[in-house]
Design a protein around this motif. Sequence first.
Motif, short mmCIF file in Angstrom:
data_model
loop_
_atom_site.label_atom_id
_atom_site.label_comp_id
_atom_site.label_asym_id
_atom_site.label_seq_id
_atom_site.Cartn_x
_atom_site.Cartn_y
_atom_site.Cartn_z
N ALA A 150 0.83 -1.20 0.00
CA ALA A 150 0.00 0.00 0.00
C ALA A 150 0.87 1.25 0.00
N MET A 151 0.55 2.18 -0.90
CA MET A 151 1.21 3.49 -0.95
C MET A 151 0.14 4.55 -0.71
N ILE A 152 0.27 5.26 0.41
CA ILE A 152 -0.75 6.20 0.84
C ILE A 152 -0.13 7.59 0.90
N THR A 153 -0.73 8.56 0.20
CA THR A 153 -0.18 9.90 0.12
C THR A 153 -1.26 10.94 0.37
N ASN A 154 -0.83 12.10 0.89
CA ASN A 154 -1.69 13.29 1.02
C ASN A 154 -3.02 12.97 1.67
N SER A 155 -2.98 12.25 2.80
CA SER A 155 -4.20 11.79 3.46
C SER A 155 -4.21 12.17 4.93
N ARG A 156 -5.43 12.17 5.52
CA ARG A 156 -5.62 12.54 6.92
C ARG A 156 -6.32 11.40 7.65
N PHE A 157 -5.76 11.07 8.82
CA PHE A 157 -6.34 10.02 9.66
C PHE A 157 -6.56 10.61 11.06
N ILE A 158 -7.79 10.93 11.38
CA ILE A 158 -8.13 11.48 12.69
C ILE A 158 -9.07 10.48 13.32
N THR A 159 -8.56 9.70 14.26
CA THR A 159 -9.26 8.48 14.62
C THR A 159 -9.15 8.16 16.09
N ALA A 179 -3.86 12.02 13.79
CA ALA A 179 -4.21 12.63 15.07
C ALA A 179 -5.24 11.78 15.77
N ARG A 180 -5.22 11.85 17.08
CA ARG A 180 -6.28 11.19 17.85
C ARG A 180 -7.50 12.09 17.85
N SER A 181 -8.65 11.51 17.56
CA SER A 181 -9.88 12.30 17.50
C SER A 181 -10.30 12.74 18.90
N GLU A 182 -11.27 13.64 18.94
CA GLU A 182 -11.78 14.12 20.22
C GLU A 182 -12.76 13.15 20.85
N LYS A 183 -13.16 12.12 20.12
CA LYS A 183 -14.07 11.14 20.67
C LYS A 183 -13.34 10.27 21.68
N PRO A 184 -14.07 9.69 22.65
CA PRO A 184 -13.41 8.82 23.64
C PRO A 184 -12.66 7.68 22.96
N TRP A 185 -11.55 7.33 23.54
CA TRP A 185 -10.63 6.35 22.97
C TRP A 185 -10.84 5.01 23.66
N ASP A 186 -11.04 3.95 22.87
CA ASP A 186 -11.12 2.61 23.43
C ASP A 186 -9.76 2.26 24.02
N SER A 187 -9.73 1.89 25.29
CA SER A 187 -8.45 1.66 25.97
C SER A 187 -7.68 0.50 25.35
N ALA A 188 -8.34 -0.32 24.50
CA ALA A 188 -7.62 -1.40 23.83
C ALA A 188 -6.69 -0.87 22.75
N TYR A 189 -6.95 0.36 22.29
CA TYR A 189 -6.15 0.93 21.21
C TYR A 189 -5.15 1.92 21.81
N GLN A 190 -3.91 1.46 21.97
CA GLN A 190 -2.90 2.29 22.62
C GLN A 190 -2.00 3.01 21.63
#
Length: 287
Positions: A150-159, A179-190
């Motif tokens: 996979a080649m990924i360019t010029n993209s945004r991941f706010i999750t 970036a980490r989103s402003e929504k609550p973060w599942d503690s399984a995803y560190q």
Amino acid sequence: CKPLYGRLASACGMPDRVVLLQYGFLGSNYCVVRECFFNGIFGNAVCFTPSTEERDGEWRVCKGGRVENCTAMNSYEGCFNSMGGTQYTTYNGITCINSYNGIEVGAETAHISNCFIDECLNGIALGGNATVTNLSMYNSGATFGESSIAMITNSRFITNRYLHPYAGANVSFDNCYFARSEKPWDSAYQYLLFFNGSSAKTIKLKLSNCEFYIREGYTIDGVKEKGLTPIYLNYGESPIFVANKITSEDTSAECAIIMYNTTNAFINTMLTNKLIVGEYSTYVTKE
């Protein structure tokens, strides 16, 4: 093309007339779906797949399928899918919202551009060779198959989920924002990028001209998040990190990058707070 209905819907407690698959292309070449809206599809809104001898009387490849300027939401299985054995699939101007998978690609070659994805468990699930550009993905994870390139360019991941390749994947990010989103973060995803290979199948990763921003926040159970790490890499093979920037508001964050069992890592011009290199890892840093 006709919608498919079936007993599976009632077995799952859904209305008898639920649409399982809106448009399915079997062994078809150069078909186009353009400017369509899909809502509440139980399976896929659009699916490209080869025909098979057992089911269709003969095997035919499905190639050249295109989906343009379409929106799908509330799909139980996934919005848009090109199965393994398809070739040269293109997705442009796609919107996927609140579904299990946004764009799922098993095609040998796929191009994804100018797409918006929000609230999907897997915003993109890539299993073949794929190029992705100008993707905006929010509150969604991503998976990369063990044979994917996979080649990924010029993209945004706010999750609030992480991007997770399987062992053996080869993934490149250039000029991307995480970036980490402003929504609550599942503690399984560190982590934002969680790359976990194996001794038999290492992961190849390249990050260039990317920016990571980690804001303070809370987990879904109301506990303040601590120690979120942007990048985790285990069993990496010659990863390259060039001209990246990592900024964290979370003062309790342990580090910016964790690497274990990784050989010949190259890090050049990275602005960050801390780098941790675990056991059986070798690396070279500049600036």
